[in-house]
Design a protein around this motif. Structure first.
Motif, PDB file in Angstrom:
ATOM      1  N   GLU A  33      47.393  10.894  18.827  1.00  0.00           N
ATOM      2  CA  GLU A  33      46.824  10.283  17.629  1.00  0.00           C
ATOM      3  C   GLU A  33      47.603   9.008  17.323  1.00  0.00           C
ATOM      4  O   GLU A  33      48.800   9.043  17.046  1.00  0.00           O
ATOM      5  N   GLU A  35      46.390   6.465  15.030  1.00  0.00           N
ATOM      6  CA  GLU A  35      46.227   6.114  13.621  1.00  0.00           C
ATOM      7  C   GLU A  35      45.222   7.074  13.004  1.00  0.00           C
ATOM      8  O   GLU A  35      44.374   7.615  13.705  1.00  0.00           O
ATOM      9  N   SER A  36      45.299   7.232  11.697  1.00  0.00           N
ATOM     10  CA  SER A  36      44.263   7.962  10.968  1.00  0.00           C
ATOM     11  C   SER A  36      44.187   7.401   9.559  1.00  0.00           C
ATOM     12  O   SER A  36      45.188   6.925   9.024  1.00  0.00           O
ATOM     13  N   TYR A  37      42.976   7.436   9.008  1.00  0.00           N
ATOM     14  CA  TYR A  37      42.751   6.875   7.688  1.00  0.00           C
ATOM     15  C   TYR A  37      41.776   7.741   6.914  1.00  0.00           C
ATOM     16  O   TYR A  37      40.910   8.395   7.511  1.00  0.00           O
ATOM     17  N   GLU A  38      41.901   7.724   5.612  1.00  0.00           N
ATOM     18  CA  GLU A  38      40.943   8.365   4.725  1.00  0.00           C
ATOM     19  C   GLU A  38      40.507   7.337   3.693  1.00  0.00           C
ATOM     20  O   GLU A  38      41.303   6.497   3.278  1.00  0.00           O
ATOM     21  N   GLY A  39      39.224   7.428   3.313  1.00  0.00           N
ATOM     22  CA  GLY A  39      38.696   6.470   2.361  1.00  0.00           C
ATOM     23  C   GLY A  39      37.881   7.148   1.286  1.00  0.00           C
ATOM     24  O   GLY A  39      37.812   8.381   1.206  1.00  0.00           O
ATOM     25  N   ASP A  40      37.257   6.349   0.487  1.00  0.00           N
ATOM     26  CA  ASP A  40      36.436   6.840  -0.607  1.00  0.00           C
ATOM     27  C   ASP A  40      35.309   7.724  -0.101  1.00  0.00           C
ATOM     28  O   ASP A  40      34.801   7.541   1.011  1.00  0.00           O
ATOM     29  N   LYS A  44      36.760   9.804   6.721  1.00  0.00           N
ATOM     30  CA  LYS A  44      37.933  10.063   7.559  1.00  0.00           C
ATOM     31  C   LYS A  44      37.703   9.476   8.940  1.00  0.00           C
ATOM     32  O   LYS A  44      36.592   9.503   9.471  1.00  0.00           O
ATOM     33  N   VAL A  45      38.784   8.977   9.531  1.00  0.00           N
ATOM     34  CA  VAL A  45      38.762   8.528  10.920  1.00  0.00           C
ATOM     35  C   VAL A  45      40.126   8.823  11.529  1.00  0.00           C
ATOM     36  O   VAL A  45      41.151   8.729  10.849  1.00  0.00           O
ATOM     37  N   SER A  46      40.110   9.216  12.774  1.00  0.00           N
ATOM     38  CA  SER A  46      41.335   9.405  13.536  1.00  0.00           C
ATOM     39  C   SER A  46      41.143   8.708  14.873  1.00  0.00           C
ATOM     40  O   SER A  46      40.127   8.915  15.549  1.00  0.00           O
TER      41      SER A  46
END
Length: 140
Positions: A33, A35-40, A44-46
């Motif tokens: 992994e 990077e990973s991100y969470e948004g409004d 979610k993305v990984s």
């Protein structure tokens, strides 16, 4: 003059069961992994990585040939035409197939030796992908 060479290939997979797909590809298959991100709104993305990637272009006749060799029949597990199958090279196709099945994949065909000297298993994986786990066997 601008350098337009591609520096990364990213395959984007939309999946309803994000956590199951993440667990499968990161924890079972062993992708790193990055990077990973969470948004409004629960977005979610990984971003997962493998050591190398290639883009293999095949015409329909070759896809039918590979289906026939890997699975023993054409049109495997496809309720609709499928234009993408992801193949992962592994050190031990039999062990990887067992681990992938235990991790949530459905085995379509067990490891089968191909005419091009690889051992290929076909699976339906979490996230809606049709995958091949293959082990290169080397020259005869």
């Amino acid at each position: 003059m601008t350098d337009n060479r591609v520096t990364q290939l990213r395959l984007v997979v939309e999946t309803e069961d994000f956590e199951a797909a993440l667990d499968f590809y990161r924890d079972v298959l062993g992708l790193s992994e990055l990077e990973s991100y969470e948004g409004d709104g629960g977005a979610k993305v990984s971003i997962l990585s493998v050591p190398t990637a290639t883009l293999e272009l095949s015409n329909p006749a070759q896809v039918r040939l590979i289906d026939s060799v890997e699975v023993g029949r054409e049109g495997v597990s496809r309720p609709y035409p499928l234009s993408i199958r992801v193949a992962f090279e592994v050190a031990d196709a039999a062990a990887a197939t067992t681990a992938l099945e235990s991790g949530g994949a459905t085995v379509i065909a067990p490891p089968t030796e191909t005419p091009w000297r690889s051992l290929n298993a076909r699976l339906d994986a979490p996230g809606g992908l049709h995958i091949t786990a293959f082990e290169e066997l080397g020259p005869k």
